[in-house]
Scaffold this active site. Structure first.
Site, PDB file in Angstrom:
ATOM      1  N   GLU A 188       0.839  -1.206   0.000  1.00  0.00           N
ATOM      2  CA  GLU A 188       0.000   0.000   0.000  1.00  0.00           C
ATOM      3  C   GLU A 188       0.870   1.250   0.000  1.00  0.00           C
ATOM      4  O   GLU A 188       1.986   1.231   0.493  1.00  0.00           O
ATOM      5  CB  GLU A 188      -0.874   0.016   1.270  1.00  0.00           C
ATOM      6  CG  GLU A 188      -1.730  -1.225   1.391  1.00  0.00           C
ATOM      7  CD  GLU A 188      -2.624  -1.206   2.627  1.00  0.00           C
ATOM      8  OE1 GLU A 188      -2.808  -0.127   3.235  1.00  0.00           O
ATOM      9  OE2 GLU A 188      -3.127  -2.283   2.978  1.00  0.00           O
ATOM     10  N   LYS A 232       1.996   4.675   1.474  1.00  0.00           N
ATOM     11  CA  LYS A 232       1.981   5.200   2.843  1.00  0.00           C
ATOM     12  C   LYS A 232       1.665   6.694   2.783  1.00  0.00           C
ATOM     13  O   LYS A 232       2.521   7.508   2.453  1.00  0.00           O
ATOM     14  CB  LYS A 232       3.326   4.951   3.523  1.00  0.00           C
ATOM     15  CG  LYS A 232       3.305   5.296   4.992  1.00  0.00           C
ATOM     16  CD  LYS A 232       4.583   4.837   5.672  1.00  0.00           C
ATOM     17  CE  LYS A 232       4.538   5.079   7.164  1.00  0.00           C
ATOM     18  NZ  LYS A 232       4.287   6.454   7.539  1.00  0.00           N
ATOM     19  N   ASP A 283       0.884  10.443   3.785  1.00  0.00           N
ATOM     20  CA  ASP A 283       1.513  11.281   4.796  1.00  0.00           C
ATOM     21  C   ASP A 283       0.469  12.235   5.363  1.00  0.00           C
ATOM     22  O   ASP A 283       0.301  13.343   4.883  1.00  0.00           O
ATOM     23  CB  ASP A 283       2.667  12.059   4.139  1.00  0.00           C
ATOM     24  CG  ASP A 283       3.582  12.644   5.174  1.00  0.00           C
ATOM     25  OD1 ASP A 283       3.458  12.275   6.355  1.00  0.00           O
ATOM     26  OD2 ASP A 283       4.420  13.486   4.799  1.00  0.00           O
ATOM     27  N   TYR A 334      -7.542   2.399   5.434  1.00  0.00           N
ATOM     28  CA  TYR A 334      -6.538   1.350   5.257  1.00  0.00           C
ATOM     29  C   TYR A 334      -6.713   0.163   6.209  1.00  0.00           C
ATOM     30  O   TYR A 334      -5.902  -0.736   6.227  1.00  0.00           O
ATOM     31  CB  TYR A 334      -5.113   1.901   5.311  1.00  0.00           C
ATOM     32  CG  TYR A 334      -4.732   2.673   6.563  1.00  0.00           C
ATOM     33  CD1 TYR A 334      -4.772   2.093   7.808  1.00  0.00           C
ATOM     34  CD2 TYR A 334      -4.287   3.991   6.452  1.00  0.00           C
ATOM     35  CE1 TYR A 334      -4.405   2.805   8.939  1.00  0.00           C
ATOM     36  CE2 TYR A 334      -3.926   4.718   7.581  1.00  0.00           C
ATOM     37  CZ  TYR A 334      -3.983   4.107   8.821  1.00  0.00           C
ATOM     38  OH  TYR A 334      -3.625   4.807   9.924  1.00  0.00           O
ATOM     39  N   LYS A 384      10.138   2.783   3.870  1.00  0.00           N
ATOM     40  CA  LYS A 384      10.159   4.215   3.594  1.00  0.00           C
ATOM     41  C   LYS A 384      11.005   4.557   2.367  1.00  0.00           C
ATOM     42  O   LYS A 384      11.939   3.835   2.017  1.00  0.00           O
ATOM     43  CB  LYS A 384      10.745   4.973   4.800  1.00  0.00           C
ATOM     44  CG  LYS A 384       9.999   4.768   6.094  1.00  0.00           C
ATOM     45  CD  LYS A 384       8.779   5.643   6.200  1.00  0.00           C
ATOM     46  CE  LYS A 384       9.051   6.991   6.813  1.00  0.00           C
ATOM     47  NZ  LYS A 384       9.135   7.085   8.222  1.00  0.00           N
ATOM     48  N   CYS A 435      45.892  31.990  -1.056  1.00  0.00           N
ATOM     49  CA  CYS A 435      45.177  31.111  -1.989  1.00  0.00           C
ATOM     50  C   CYS A 435      45.649  29.659  -1.820  1.00  0.00           C
ATOM     51  O   CYS A 435      46.851  29.394  -1.864  1.00  0.00           O
ATOM     52  CB  CYS A 435      45.419  31.573  -3.431  1.00  0.00           C
ATOM     53  SG  CYS A 435      44.751  30.431  -4.649  1.00  0.00           S
ATOM     54  N   CYS A 476      47.654  28.885  -5.374  1.00  0.00           N
ATOM     55  CA  CYS A 476      48.874  29.548  -5.838  1.00  0.00           C
ATOM     56  C   CYS A 476      49.587  30.310  -4.724  1.00  0.00           C
ATOM     57  O   CYS A 476      50.617  30.930  -4.950  1.00  0.00           O
ATOM     58  CB  CYS A 476      48.560  30.494  -6.998  1.00  0.00           C
ATOM     59  SG  CYS A 476      47.680  31.971  -6.456  1.00  0.00           S
ATOM     60  N   CYS A 500      41.198  35.505  -4.875  1.00  0.00           N
ATOM     61  CA  CYS A 500      42.618  35.428  -5.194  1.00  0.00           C
ATOM     62  C   CYS A 500      42.815  36.351  -6.395  1.00  0.00           C
ATOM     63  O   CYS A 500      42.153  36.191  -7.418  1.00  0.00           O
ATOM     64  CB  CYS A 500      42.992  33.994  -5.576  1.00  0.00           C
ATOM     65  SG  CYS A 500      44.616  33.884  -6.336  1.00  0.00           S
ATOM     66  N   CYS A 535      46.815  32.523 -11.524  1.00  0.00           N
ATOM     67  CA  CYS A 535      46.522  31.393 -10.624  1.00  0.00           C
ATOM     68  C   CYS A 535      46.000  30.224 -11.454  1.00  0.00           C
ATOM     69  O   CYS A 535      45.044  30.353 -12.212  1.00  0.00           O
ATOM     70  CB  CYS A 535      45.502  31.800  -9.557  1.00  0.00           C
ATOM     71  SG  CYS A 535      45.014  30.426  -8.504  1.00  0.00           S
TER      72      CYS A 535
HETATM   73  S1  IVH Z   1      -1.518   0.497   8.528  1.00  0.00           S
HETATM   74  C1  IVH Z   1      -0.197  -0.158  12.853  1.00  0.00           C
HETATM   75  N1  IVH Z   1      -1.463   1.533   6.151  1.00  0.00           N
HETATM   76  O1  IVH Z   1       1.537   5.537   8.833  1.00  0.00           O
HETATM   77  C2  IVH Z   1      -0.741   1.124  12.309  1.00  0.00           C
HETATM   78  N2  IVH Z   1      -0.788   2.917   7.935  1.00  0.00           N
HETATM   79  O2  IVH Z   1       4.020   5.436  10.313  1.00  0.00           O
HETATM   80  C3  IVH Z   1      -0.503   1.233  10.866  1.00  0.00           C
HETATM   81  N3  IVH Z   1      -0.194   5.192   7.258  1.00  0.00           N
HETATM   82  O3  IVH Z   1       0.065   5.597  11.997  1.00  0.00           O
HETATM   83  C4  IVH Z   1      -1.729   1.242  10.097  1.00  0.00           C
HETATM   84  N4  IVH Z   1      -0.615   4.948   5.123  1.00  0.00           N
HETATM   85  O4  IVH Z   1      -1.264   6.672  10.099  1.00  0.00           O
HETATM   86  C5  IVH Z   1      -1.235   1.744   7.435  1.00  0.00           C
HETATM   87  N5  IVH Z   1      -1.539   2.283   3.955  1.00  0.00           N
HETATM   88  C6  IVH Z   1      -1.301   2.510   5.252  1.00  0.00           C
HETATM   89  C7  IVH Z   1      -0.855   3.765   5.720  1.00  0.00           C
HETATM   90  C8  IVH Z   1      -0.601   3.924   7.075  1.00  0.00           C
HETATM   91  C9  IVH Z   1      -0.232   5.783   6.061  1.00  0.00           C
HETATM   92  C10 IVH Z   1       0.227   5.875   8.503  1.00  0.00           C
HETATM   93  C11 IVH Z   1      -0.621   5.515   9.696  1.00  0.00           C
HETATM   94  C12 IVH Z   1       0.362   5.097  10.758  1.00  0.00           C
HETATM   95  C13 IVH Z   1       1.648   5.659  10.229  1.00  0.00           C
HETATM   96  C14 IVH Z   1       2.839   4.887  10.763  1.00  0.00           C
END
Ligand code: IVH
Length: 703
Positions: free
Chosen positions: A117, A119, A121, A250, A341, A435, A438, A453, A458
């Site tokens: 999946e 991740k 932010d 998720y 990551k 320098c 030189c 310089c 040089c």
């Molecule tokens: S699974 C065990 N799936 O990343 C908790 N988390 O660094 C993890 N996050 O607190 C839940 N995308 O808020 C999961 N596809 C994803 C995610 C995800 C972002 C976040 C989540 C978690 C944090 C951990």
């Protein structure tokens, strides 16, 4: 580092990490990037590993994270909202799998699939539905207790206030058995279903809001995560509504049932949340083994910019949900999933030394020598510091812990110093008096930033000058990089830039690294530049204070005084000499310092002989094509990164329409183009009342 030093460093790191943590989590202020903070945590973690006797309960490595805010009602989670362990390399991922196989040997006999999946932010939230109705939403808080942010969450349109009731055939289609279906309906109609996911702000919204805030003189959002988190932690839901947030699911918890009881795999769970009316990330994908997981991670590291939201890695989960129960949790996070990551673009490291390079105009430039650190997948051990003012501005001392950054493919730079981590042994950085190449004395002009310089002979300076002449932005002679230039100078083949046009195959044959093919290629590249745009040539000459922009102005002026399609270097010189100091200053963007530099340069004896040599070796200059377009006379500065095009592409578009690009903001500037994560230019532009364009406005304007 000895034991006493380690103890002190651990103490300092703990305090520093806690300071930034409080600022961020309690006050929603980002005082350090998450990547740089991670870097500090990693250092603390490895020091504590080495010296476990110094681990204390209050160490940031010992927590699950988060802090409960007082102003919201507290919510106890039905099941803890745990955290994730991070992996940064393929090896980390293989180790993860091996650890799991040791823990649960039955894994060895199976071919395990992983659900991969993106991740996101943002900010994690738990949504509680009773009898299908949204009744409560909470932040993660400290993992056990979160904050009740139901009212704010209700403003999110992608969050269903009522769960959609999937049809039987839809449930069958995603692998539900008849028995599973009736259990599921019972839960949906009579009991509790919880959905977990990430609340995020889209990049698009972030840009729109910041543009709006910028125009209204309000403080800007630091990033999309802060934009989302900040508004959810406000008591006024109107703020959350204005931020147009999104919820992506998720995870789903079905009443008191264990994982694997009704739902059997993660891919199925992902499809179920969609049937219930949630948004899910459509790019998630099953990976048959680790190799497929690695390609997924690599693909999205490369393509993350194309997504409408920010991601900072991928989350890899065993697809078989029975395994989730069997693997369980260890410490602060589950064994059954891992955050893999992307390589960070910021990290912390130590400044070991500063060395000084001599540039083409004799200017001394400091380079930082760093303790090697991994940044965006490459090891960084040096970074430029520009000048002594920059060193003083950063308040940089030898031995300091610094934050280094590498955005995109840009050269890494030191962005700040963590002065709290000093122990008193750091040393002041000074400019050499002579320098380094030189040994001539170094001088600094009144009011100037640079140390220089002044020795015209040089060696370092002539090398730099020649390299500049051949470089991409200047004459752009392919294959004539700084190393080759150095070889040719050492061999006595190049004394000045005109000598480049005298080179013959027989001069090069026999030199180390010069085969027939390479020679032919280099000579062809040189030949191609025997007719070259006048503005390129002027910039390539390396006249003090003349950059690409002023070279263009000068080229336009010179050609307006000349006729014909080709200009000979001697004619160029004659024309340049006919323009006096005052006439130069009358040109756009040419001030007194630049004008004086031009007058000096064209009057040097060396310039005359150089131009004659250029002419003798067949160099001709092409006058600029008359620029015309609706942006004629308009100036632009870019700040932050644009989403649909690179900086160079944006600059080219501006130039193609007759506009100009500039590096700094002044009251005379026409437009500031606002990208994602803008720099301080935005603040300046706002103060000066410069018109600020969003990426869309900009694209419309240059179309
Ligand atoms: S699974 C065990 N799936 O990343 C908790 N988390 O660094 C993890 N996050 O607190 C839940 N995308 O808020 C999961 N596809 C994803 C995610 C995800 C972002 C976040 C989540 C978690 C944090 C951990």
């Amino acid at each position: 580092m000895n034991k006493i030093e380690a103890k002190l460093r651990i103490e300092k790191l703990k305090q520093e990490i806690d300071y930034h943590r409080r600022e961020y989590h309690v006050f929603d202020r980002e005082t350090i990037s998450p990547a740089a903070l991670d870097s500090l945590k990693n250092e603390l973690f490895s020091l504590e590993n080495e010296y476990p006797e110094f681990i204390s309960a209050d160490s940031p490595t010992q927590r699950v994270g988060g802090e409960v805010l007082d102003k919201f009602k507290k919510v106890e989670h039905s099941r803890p909202m745990i955290s994730l362990y991070d992996a940064f390399s393929e090896d980390d991922m293989r180790d993860w799998v091996k650890r799991n196989e040791n823990y649960l040997p039955s894994l060895l006999n199976k071919k395990n699939s992983y659900y991969c999946e993106l991740k996101l932010d943002g900010l994690a939230a738990n949504l509680r539905y009773e009898k299908g109705l949204f009744i409560q939403g909470a932040t993660r808080g400290n993992g056990k207790v979160g904050e009740d942010i139901t009212l704010n969450l209700r403003t999110i349109e992608s969050l269903p206030l009522n769960l959609h009731r999937p049809e039987e055939k839809e449930l069958k289609a995603i692998g539900f058995s008849a028995a599973d279906i009736s259990l599921f309906y019972e839960l949906l109609d009579e009991s509790t279903i919880e959905v977990r996911g990430e609340i995020i702000m889209l990049k698009e919204t972030f840009k729109e809001l910041n543009l709006k805030y910028a125009q209204a003189g309000k403080p800007l959002l630091a990033n999309t995560r802060n934009g989302a988190a900040g508004s959810l932690r406000q008591l006024d839901p109107k703020i959350a509504a204005e931020r147009k947030l999104h919820f992506f699911a998720y995870d789903i918890i079905l009443g008191n049932y264990e994982r694997g009881e009704i739902l059997h795999n993660r891919a199925q769970a992902d499809l179920l949340v969609e049937l219930l009316g949630f948004k899910r990330v459509k790019n998630n994908k099953i990976g048959a083994g680790l190799d497929e997981v690695f390609s997924f991670q690599k693909k999205w590291e490369k393509q993350k910019e194309s997504l409408p939201f920010f991601i900072d890695g991928v989350v890899v989960k065993y697809d078989d949900l029975d395994l989730w129960n069997q693997l369980g949790v260890v410490g602060k996070a589950p064994r059954y999933m891992m955050a893999y990551k992307f390589s960070a673009e910021q990290a912390t490291t130590k400044l070991l030394d500063v060395v000084w390079q001599v540039g083409r105009t004799g200017v001394l430039t400091p380079t930082a020598i760093l303790e090697p650190v991994n940044l965006g997948g490459v090891t960084v051990a040096r970074s430029t510091l520009h000048n002594l003012d920059e060193i003083r501005r950063l308040d940089l001392f030898l031995g300091d812990t610094v934050i280094v950054e590498r955005a995109g493919d840009v050269i890494p730079k030191i962005v700040s110093v963590l002065t709290n981590l000093r122990i008193g042994k750091e040393k002041k950085i000074t400019v050499p008096t002579h320098c380094p190449r030189c040994d001539a004395e170094i001088s600094k002009e009144e009011g100037a930033v640079a140390y220089r310089c002044l020795n015209k002979n040089c060696y370092a300076i002539s090398l730099r000058k020649l390299s500049h002449f051949a470089s991409k932005g200047a004459m752009d002679i392919e294959g004539l990089g700084p190393r080759i230039v150095e070889t040719l100078v050492t061999e006595g083949l190049l004394e000045d830039a005109a000598d480049i046009f005298r080179l013959r195959a027989e001069d090069l044959l026999g030199l180390e690294g010069f085969g027939d093919k390479k020679i032919a290629k280099l000579l062809a590249a040189i030949n191609e530049r025997r007719s070259v745009a006048l503005s390129r040539f002027i910039f390539a000459l390396g006249i003090l204070h003349i950059g690409e922009e002023s070279a263009q102005t000068i080229a336009l002026e010179l050609s307006s005084r000349l006729k014909g399609e080709l200009i000979k270097p001697s004619v160029l010189l004659k024309t340049a000499l006919s323009i006096n100091f005052e006439a130069w200053t009358n040109l756009n963007d040419i001030g007194q310092v630049v004008a004086q530099s031009l007058v000096d340069y064209f009057n040097f004896k060396e310039t005359e002989s150089l131009m004659l040599k250029f002419e003798q070796f067949g160099l001709n200059l092409l006058p600029p094509l008359s620029t015309s377009g609706h942006l004629e006379g308009k100036s632009f500065v870019l700040t932050g990164s644009l989403l649909s095009l690179t900086r160079q592409e944006a600059k080219d578009k501006i130039k193609a329409k007759g506009g100009k690009t500039k590096e700094s903001v002044s009251a005379l500037l026409d437009y500031l183009v606002l990208g994602v994560e803008p720099g301080s230019k935005l603040e300046t532009a706002r103060k000066l009342g410069v018109k600020i364009l969003s990426e869309e406005d900009f694209l419309k304007l240059v179309q």
